[in-house]
Design a protein around this motif. Structure first.
Motif, PDB file in Angstrom:
ATOM      1  N   GLY A 226     -51.845  13.526 -23.692  1.00  0.00           N
ATOM      2  CA  GLY A 226     -52.866  13.930 -23.227  1.00  0.00           C
ATOM      3  C   GLY A 226     -52.743  14.961 -22.428  1.00  0.00           C
ATOM      4  O   GLY A 226     -53.684  16.081 -22.208  1.00  0.00           O
ATOM      5  N   HIS A 227     -51.370  15.329 -22.017  1.00  0.00           N
ATOM      6  CA  HIS A 227     -51.114  16.529 -21.284  1.00  0.00           C
ATOM      7  C   HIS A 227     -50.589  17.647 -22.150  1.00  0.00           C
ATOM      8  O   HIS A 227     -50.842  18.920 -21.906  1.00  0.00           O
ATOM      9  CB  HIS A 227     -50.084  16.409 -20.195  1.00  0.00           C
ATOM     10  CG  HIS A 227     -50.382  15.313 -19.393  1.00  0.00           C
ATOM     11  ND1 HIS A 227     -51.337  15.726 -18.292  1.00  0.00           N
ATOM     12  CD2 HIS A 227     -49.808  14.076 -19.212  1.00  0.00           C
ATOM     13  CE1 HIS A 227     -51.350  14.340 -17.550  1.00  0.00           C
ATOM     14  NE2 HIS A 227     -50.578  13.494 -17.906  1.00  0.00           N
ATOM     15  N   SER A 249     -52.482   8.652 -20.852  1.00  0.00           N
ATOM     16  CA  SER A 249     -52.649  10.370 -20.889  1.00  0.00           C
ATOM     17  C   SER A 249     -53.693  10.704 -21.469  1.00  0.00           C
ATOM     18  O   SER A 249     -53.915  11.876 -21.063  1.00  0.00           O
ATOM     19  CB  SER A 249     -51.215  11.023 -20.764  1.00  0.00           C
ATOM     20  OG  SER A 249     -51.138  10.830 -22.145  1.00  0.00           O
ATOM     21  N   LEU A 250     -54.428  10.093 -22.564  1.00  0.00           N
ATOM     22  CA  LEU A 250     -55.374  10.659 -23.498  1.00  0.00           C
ATOM     23  C   LEU A 250     -56.653  10.845 -22.405  1.00  0.00           C
ATOM     24  O   LEU A 250     -57.459  12.007 -22.895  1.00  0.00           O
ATOM     25  CB  LEU A 250     -55.654   9.772 -24.296  1.00  0.00           C
ATOM     26  CG  LEU A 250     -54.863   9.766 -25.640  1.00  0.00           C
ATOM     27  CD1 LEU A 250     -54.982   8.753 -26.730  1.00  0.00           C
ATOM     28  CD2 LEU A 250     -54.885  11.034 -26.196  1.00  0.00           C
ATOM     29  N   ASN A 252     -56.622  12.425 -19.946  1.00  0.00           N
ATOM     30  CA  ASN A 252     -56.649  13.990 -19.176  1.00  0.00           C
ATOM     31  C   ASN A 252     -56.806  14.860 -20.243  1.00  0.00           C
ATOM     32  O   ASN A 252     -57.057  15.856 -19.954  1.00  0.00           O
ATOM     33  CB  ASN A 252     -55.153  14.040 -18.669  1.00  0.00           C
ATOM     34  CG  ASN A 252     -54.680  13.273 -17.590  1.00  0.00           C
ATOM     35  OD1 ASN A 252     -55.351  13.341 -16.694  1.00  0.00           O
ATOM     36  ND2 ASN A 252     -53.693  12.391 -18.031  1.00  0.00           N
ATOM     37  N   ALA A 253     -57.318  14.651 -21.407  1.00  0.00           N
ATOM     38  CA  ALA A 253     -57.600  15.399 -22.599  1.00  0.00           C
ATOM     39  C   ALA A 253     -59.279  15.803 -22.214  1.00  0.00           C
ATOM     40  O   ALA A 253     -59.883  15.096 -23.014  1.00  0.00           O
ATOM     41  CB  ALA A 253     -57.465  14.801 -23.919  1.00  0.00           C
ATOM     42  N   LEU A 256     -62.076  16.072 -24.973  1.00  0.00           N
ATOM     43  CA  LEU A 256     -61.953  15.093 -26.108  1.00  0.00           C
ATOM     44  C   LEU A 256     -63.290  14.452 -26.565  1.00  0.00           C
ATOM     45  O   LEU A 256     -63.958  13.835 -25.736  1.00  0.00           O
ATOM     46  CB  LEU A 256     -61.101  13.902 -26.097  1.00  0.00           C
ATOM     47  CG  LEU A 256     -60.542  13.160 -27.093  1.00  0.00           C
ATOM     48  CD1 LEU A 256     -59.913  13.947 -28.324  1.00  0.00           C
ATOM     49  CD2 LEU A 256     -59.515  11.901 -26.796  1.00  0.00           C
ATOM     50  N   LEU A 277     -63.344  10.754 -20.001  1.00  0.00           N
ATOM     51  CA  LEU A 277     -63.219  11.651 -20.935  1.00  0.00           C
ATOM     52  C   LEU A 277     -65.066  11.904 -20.714  1.00  0.00           C
ATOM     53  O   LEU A 277     -65.717  11.386 -21.611  1.00  0.00           O
ATOM     54  CB  LEU A 277     -62.906  11.214 -22.234  1.00  0.00           C
ATOM     55  CG  LEU A 277     -61.423  10.746 -22.267  1.00  0.00           C
ATOM     56  CD1 LEU A 277     -61.150  10.255 -23.721  1.00  0.00           C
ATOM     57  CD2 LEU A 277     -60.750  12.208 -22.182  1.00  0.00           C
TER      58      LEU A 277
END
Length: 325
Positions: A226-227, A249-250, A252-253, A256, A277
């Motif tokens: 995600g980074h 960490s996804l 932090n996307a 998305l 998200l």
């Protein structure tokens, strides 16, 4: 899934300009020089390898009369204003063409857009397409291409969109594709690719759509994905053999829109960080080994309540138990 991809394209269109150099596009008369002659001969060589053209789209590709000799006016061909007679776009999409790609396409060195999608072209992708250094868009999807993805495609440093999905490609994803630092769309779904995703590809900071679904890929996703993919808007890894936990960490996307991990072997809890998200529209996690049997395991449901745009949430065929919050 198609409707969801339309949504992500609309959202990402607001974030990404279509940088294909259209301001340079215009048909023009042919100057008599060696470069323009080479472009014409390359097109004619390509025409020879097409075994079937049921719609007659390539009928204009001939030099039998003076008007047809202006290849910049041939169907699907666009030439440059700045460099008269040099072909910058070849668009033969959806013409039911059969045959192979001639290696002579590698001689169209001013080409910026090559779209041969939705035909019935067979055989391998010629490695010398990697010599098209000005190419920004390459669409070869929905054909019958076989063999491996040429590692030479990694030489096209200006490439922004690489779409090879819906073919019969085999082997691993070339490490060299990680050299495409400008790529924002990488679509390789519905082939027979195996192995893992090269780490360098998962560090492409401009990548906005990554679709590798329906292959034979097997690996654990990096915990920091995600980074390393900060601009990712659509991540589709469905129908593969990915395993291990879904990286927290996804969450932090931040842009998305689509996350599709259907039909893999992911384990553990669904990370509640996915609730961060803001633009999430489509979350498909069914047919995995995800677990929930207590309040902690179900925390993600409460977290997803913050995703105001979420329209599709699919969780079936996992190991989710107990009371839904």
């Amino acid at each position: 899934m198609k409707a969801a991809m339309i949504v992500v394209e609309v959202v990402l269109a607001l974030l990404l300009s279509y940088g294909a150099g259209h301001a340079d596009c215009a048909t023009t008369t042919i100057p008599q020089n060696s470069n323009s002659t080479a472009d014409m001969l390359s097109l004619l060589d390509f025409r020879k390898t097409i075994s079937s053209d049921p719609g007659g789209f390539l009928t204009s590709w001939n030099t039998n009369n003076s008007s047809a000799a202006d290849y910049c006016g041939w169907n699907g061909v666009t030439c440059s204003r700045k460099h008269p007679g040099r072909v910058i776009e070849l668009n033969l999409s959806s013409q039911s063409l059969q045959g192979r790609i001639s290696s002579s396409l590698g001689n169209l060195t001013f080409l910026r857009i090559l779209d041969l999608s939705s035909n019935m072209l067979a055989g391998p992708i010629p490695p010398n397409i990697g010599s098209l250094f000005h190419l920004k868009i390459l669409y070869l999807d929905s054909n019958n291409f076989t063999g491996a993805i040429p590692s030479s495609l990694g030489n096209i440093s200006k490439l922004e969109q690489l779409v090879l999905q819906d073919n019969q490609l085999i082997g691993t994803i070339p490490q060299d594709l990680g050299n495409l630092s400008n790529v924002n769309r990488l679509l390789l779904a519905h082939n027979m690719l195996s192995g893992s995703i090269p780490t360098i590809i998962l560090n492409q900071r401009n990548l906005m759509i990554l679709d590798l679904g329906a292959n034979y890929l097997r690996m654990m996703l990096p915990s920091n994905i995600g980074h390393t993919l900060p601009q990712i808007g659509a991540l589709s890894l469905y129908n593969n053999m990915f395993y291990g936990p879904i990286p927290a960490s996804l969450g932090n996307a931040s842009i998305l829109v689509i996350l599709d991990l259907t039909a893999n072997s992911f384990t553990g809890h669904v990370p509640s960080s996915l609730g961060n998200l803001t633009y999430l529209y489509f979350l498909q996690l069914e047919q995995n080994n995800l677990e929930a049997n207590d309040n902690e395991g179900w925390e993600f449901i409460d977290a997803l309540g913050k995703c105001m745009y979420l329209q599709h949430l699919l969780l079936s065929s996992n190991q989710l138990q107990g009371a839904i919050p």
